[in-house]
Design a protein around this motif. Structure first.
Motif, PDB file in Angstrom:
ATOM      1  N   GLU A 107       0.837  -1.207   0.000  1.00  0.00           N
ATOM      2  CA  GLU A 107       0.000   0.000   0.000  1.00  0.00           C
ATOM      3  C   GLU A 107       0.874   1.260   0.000  1.00  0.00           C
ATOM      4  OE1 GLU A 107      -2.495  -3.305   1.667  1.00  0.00           O
ATOM      5  OE2 GLU A 107      -0.416  -2.653   1.871  1.00  0.00           O
ATOM      6  N   ALA A 108       1.956   1.247   0.787  1.00  0.00           N
ATOM      7  CA  ALA A 108       2.836   2.414   0.869  1.00  0.00           C
ATOM      8  C   ALA A 108       3.512   2.699  -0.467  1.00  0.00           C
ATOM      9  CB  ALA A 108       3.888   2.207   1.955  1.00  0.00           C
ATOM     10  N   ILE A 109       3.897   1.640  -1.181  1.00  0.00           N
ATOM     11  CA  ILE A 109       4.500   1.825  -2.505  1.00  0.00           C
ATOM     12  C   ILE A 109       3.516   2.539  -3.430  1.00  0.00           C
ATOM     13  CG2 ILE A 109       5.311   0.629  -4.586  1.00  0.00           C
ATOM     14  CD1 ILE A 109       6.421  -1.559  -2.650  1.00  0.00           C
ATOM     15  N   LEU A 110       2.267   2.090  -3.414  1.00  0.00           N
ATOM     16  CA  LEU A 110       1.247   2.694  -4.285  1.00  0.00           C
ATOM     17  C   LEU A 110       0.865   4.097  -3.824  1.00  0.00           C
ATOM     18  CD1 LEU A 110      -1.008  -0.423  -4.951  1.00  0.00           C
ATOM     19  CD2 LEU A 110       0.635   0.644  -6.505  1.00  0.00           C
ATOM     20  N   ILE A 111       0.847   4.319  -2.515  1.00  0.00           N
ATOM     21  CA  ILE A 111       0.559   5.661  -1.988  1.00  0.00           C
ATOM     22  C   ILE A 111       1.640   6.640  -2.454  1.00  0.00           C
ATOM     23  CG2 ILE A 111       0.537   7.038   0.145  1.00  0.00           C
ATOM     24  CD1 ILE A 111      -0.890   4.512   1.436  1.00  0.00           C
ATOM     25  N   GLY A 112       2.896   6.212  -2.379  1.00  0.00           N
ATOM     26  CA  GLY A 112       3.992   7.053  -2.879  1.00  0.00           C
ATOM     27  C   GLY A 112       3.862   7.314  -4.365  1.00  0.00           C
ATOM     28  N   ASP A 113       3.571   6.263  -5.129  1.00  0.00           N
ATOM     29  CA  ASP A 113       3.370   6.421  -6.574  1.00  0.00           C
ATOM     30  C   ASP A 113       2.247   7.412  -6.869  1.00  0.00           C
ATOM     31  OD1 ASP A 113       5.320   4.516  -6.974  1.00  0.00           O
ATOM     32  OD2 ASP A 113       3.922   2.879  -7.421  1.00  0.00           O
ATOM     33  N   ALA A 114       1.171   7.313  -6.101  1.00  0.00           N
ATOM     34  CA  ALA A 114       0.011   8.186  -6.313  1.00  0.00           C
ATOM     35  C   ALA A 114       0.363   9.651  -6.037  1.00  0.00           C
ATOM     36  CB  ALA A 114      -1.149   7.741  -5.413  1.00  0.00           C
ATOM     37  N   LEU A 115       1.139   9.891  -4.983  1.00  0.00           N
ATOM     38  CA  LEU A 115       1.546  11.262  -4.669  1.00  0.00           C
ATOM     39  C   LEU A 115       2.395  11.856  -5.789  1.00  0.00           C
ATOM     40  CD1 LEU A 115       2.437  10.897  -0.878  1.00  0.00           C
ATOM     41  CD2 LEU A 115       0.667  12.390  -1.814  1.00  0.00           C
ATOM     42  N   LEU A 116       3.318  11.064  -6.311  1.00  0.00           N
ATOM     43  CA  LEU A 116       4.185  11.551  -7.382  1.00  0.00           C
ATOM     44  C   LEU A 116       3.386  11.884  -8.633  1.00  0.00           C
ATOM     45  CD1 LEU A 116       6.911  12.093  -8.741  1.00  0.00           C
ATOM     46  CD2 LEU A 116       7.065   9.642  -9.219  1.00  0.00           C
ATOM     47  N   THR A 117       2.576  10.942  -9.091  1.00  0.00           N
ATOM     48  CA  THR A 117       1.856  11.161 -10.352  1.00  0.00           C
ATOM     49  C   THR A 117       0.777  12.236 -10.210  1.00  0.00           C
ATOM     50  OG1 THR A 117       0.482   9.244  -9.794  1.00  0.00           O
ATOM     51  CG2 THR A 117       2.292   8.874 -11.308  1.00  0.00           C
ATOM     52  N   HIS A 118       0.140  12.296  -9.044  1.00  0.00           N
ATOM     53  CA  HIS A 118      -0.912  13.309  -8.836  1.00  0.00           C
ATOM     54  C   HIS A 118      -0.313  14.718  -8.843  1.00  0.00           C
ATOM     55  CE1 HIS A 118      -4.939  14.549  -7.832  1.00  0.00           C
ATOM     56  NE2 HIS A 118      -4.499  15.249  -6.808  1.00  0.00           N
ATOM     57  N   SER A 119       0.928  14.841  -8.430  1.00  0.00           N
ATOM     58  CA  SER A 119       1.559  16.165  -8.375  1.00  0.00           C
ATOM     59  C   SER A 119       1.626  16.800  -9.767  1.00  0.00           C
ATOM     60  CB  SER A 119       2.965  16.064  -7.776  1.00  0.00           C
ATOM     61  OG  SER A 119       3.828  15.346  -8.630  1.00  0.00           O
ATOM     62  N   PHE A 120       1.869  15.994 -10.800  1.00  0.00           N
ATOM     63  CA  PHE A 120       1.965  16.547 -12.153  1.00  0.00           C
ATOM     64  C   PHE A 120       0.607  17.024 -12.668  1.00  0.00           C
ATOM     65  CE2 PHE A 120       5.997  14.326 -11.962  1.00  0.00           C
ATOM     66  CZ  PHE A 120       6.833  15.204 -12.615  1.00  0.00           C
ATOM     67  N   SER A 121      -0.458  16.294 -12.311  1.00  0.00           N
ATOM     68  CA  SER A 121      -1.787  16.751 -12.741  1.00  0.00           C
ATOM     69  C   SER A 121      -2.161  18.046 -12.035  1.00  0.00           C
ATOM     70  CB  SER A 121      -2.843  15.667 -12.493  1.00  0.00           C
ATOM     71  OG  SER A 121      -3.104  15.510 -11.118  1.00  0.00           O
ATOM     72  N   LEU A 122      -1.721  18.200 -10.793  1.00  0.00           N
ATOM     73  CA  LEU A 122      -1.981  19.450 -10.058  1.00  0.00           C
ATOM     74  C   LEU A 122      -1.342  20.635 -10.773  1.00  0.00           C
ATOM     75  CD1 LEU A 122      -1.542  19.078  -6.190  1.00  0.00           C
ATOM     76  CD2 LEU A 122      -3.518  19.880  -7.451  1.00  0.00           C
ATOM     77  N   ILE A 123      -0.080  20.487 -11.136  1.00  0.00           N
ATOM     78  CA  ILE A 123       0.620  21.584 -11.812  1.00  0.00           C
ATOM     79  C   ILE A 123      -0.065  21.908 -13.146  1.00  0.00           C
ATOM     80  CG2 ILE A 123       2.796  22.353 -12.834  1.00  0.00           C
ATOM     81  CD1 ILE A 123       4.220  20.406 -10.874  1.00  0.00           C
ATOM     82  N   ALA A 124      -0.369  20.871 -13.910  1.00  0.00           N
ATOM     83  CA  ALA A 124      -0.941  21.076 -15.252  1.00  0.00           C
ATOM     84  C   ALA A 124      -2.366  21.615 -15.206  1.00  0.00           C
ATOM     85  CB  ALA A 124      -0.910  19.753 -16.022  1.00  0.00           C
ATOM     86  N   ASP A 125      -3.181  21.098 -14.281  1.00  0.00           N
ATOM     87  CA  ASP A 125      -4.613  21.425 -14.267  1.00  0.00           C
ATOM     88  C   ASP A 125      -4.953  22.671 -13.455  1.00  0.00           C
ATOM     89  OD1 ASP A 125      -4.939  19.139 -15.745  1.00  0.00           O
ATOM     90  OD2 ASP A 125      -5.608  17.903 -14.067  1.00  0.00           O
ATOM     91  N   GLU A 126      -4.175  22.956 -12.415  1.00  0.00           N
ATOM     92  CA  GLU A 126      -4.554  24.022 -11.482  1.00  0.00           C
ATOM     93  C   GLU A 126      -3.800  25.333 -11.687  1.00  0.00           C
ATOM     94  OE1 GLU A 126      -7.109  23.635  -9.474  1.00  0.00           O
ATOM     95  OE2 GLU A 126      -7.375  21.532 -10.053  1.00  0.00           O
ATOM     96  N   SER A 127      -2.766  25.333 -12.514  1.00  0.00           N
ATOM     97  CA  SER A 127      -1.971  26.559 -12.719  1.00  0.00           C
ATOM     98  C   SER A 127      -2.597  27.425 -13.807  1.00  0.00           C
ATOM     99  CB  SER A 127      -0.524  26.188 -13.071  1.00  0.00           C
ATOM    100  OG  SER A 127       0.049  25.397 -12.078  1.00  0.00           O
TER     101      SER A 127
END
Length: 293
Positions: A107-127
């Protein structure tokens, strides 16, 4: 003054982290684990650095907040993975159970993966206030500094160097990339957002490079002299893993002297700006050298 400033900015960053993460609900363990891993009392140094640059140029903080939050998510993902049994095998982070101890290793591996990939959508979608050409530049820089030529590269050489006495050049590579690049990242992004001149950009970049180095030297010292109650994790892990650190090469007293010299050089690098404008940058450099956690 600095204490109140950091508290105010940390609260602003935390509010925005919660705003974005509260939109995630399913899968439940991922949504909850992302919040647990990020909202656990971190200093928010990296996002605050971006906000500091925006204020230096009199820009609205809203233009950089999505990227600031994204950088904190990337930093948090790196800690989740760092703590895993395959890497540092830590049970506590900031005084709380590490993510894999709370939710499980897979679960921790996937949680880390999710944080990394979600960060790029935040930059692209919210800026939404950032020009497309700047956004492309920023996303590219985030990818480089968090990736193989930045944080990941530094982590890999750090792992390869365990139980070995490596050269000072290798140690510098580890510190510059594993820790330094993610501290340099928000400052350089802030400079891009603010249309800094080349001279200003280089001064800010150099400052962030030096405080990143100072931060890691201080971490090396705290791993020997720190207190679990203050740093939130056991001390002595570097020694246990036989990692090469500044104290292992230079000794504790020389490491403290190098730390002082690095802080002084960081402050001098800002001479291109008027002293009143960069006072908070100077105070932050001093704080990094004197921190106890």
């Amino acid at each position: 003054m600095l204490k109140n400033y950091l508290k105010e900015k940390r609260e602003l960053v935390d509010t925005n982290i919660e705003l974005h993460l509260n939109r995630l609900e399913y899968p439940t363990v991922i949504a909850e684990g992302m919040k647990y891993s990020v909202l656990n009392g971190g200093k928010r140094l990296r996002p605050i650095l971006l906000l500091m640059v925006l204020e230096l140029y009199g820009k609205s903080l809203s233009i950089g907040l999505p990227t600031a939050v994204a950088i904190e998510m990337i930093h948090s993902y790196s800690l989740v993975h760092d703590d895993l049994p395959a890497l540092d095998n830590d049970d506590y982070r900031r005084g709380k159970l590490t993510t894999h101890k709370k939710y499980g290793e897979a679960e921790a591996i996937l949680i880390g993966d999710a944080l990394l990939t979600h960060s790029f959508s935040l930059i692209a979608d919210e800026s939404k206030e950032v020009a497309p050409e700047k956004l492309v530049k920023i996303i590219g820089k985030v990818s480089r500094y968090a990736g193989v030529n930045g944080m990941i590269g530094g982590q890999m050489i750090d792992i390869e160097s365990e139980k070995k006495q490596v050269s000072f050049e290798v140690l510098k590579y580890i510190h510059t990339n594993k820790t330094g690049k993610l501290i340099k990242l928000p400052v350089e992004i802030g400079a891009i957002l603010c249309d800094a001149t080349e001279k200003e950009y280089q001064a800010l970049s150099r400052y962030s490079e030096l405080i990143g180095l100072a931060f890691q030297i201080k971490d090396d010292i705290l791993d020997i002299e720190g207190d679990f109650e203050k740093i939130g994790k056991p001390v002595g892990s570097d020694l246990e893993l036989q990692k090469t650190t500044y104290p292992s090469i230079f000794g504790i007293e020389k490491s403290k002297l190098i730390l002082e010299e690095t802080i002084l050089e960081a402050k001098k690098s800002l001479e291109v700006f008027s002293s009143e404008k960069v006072e908070v940058f100077i105070k932050l450099a001093e704080y990094i050298g004197n921190r106890e956690s």
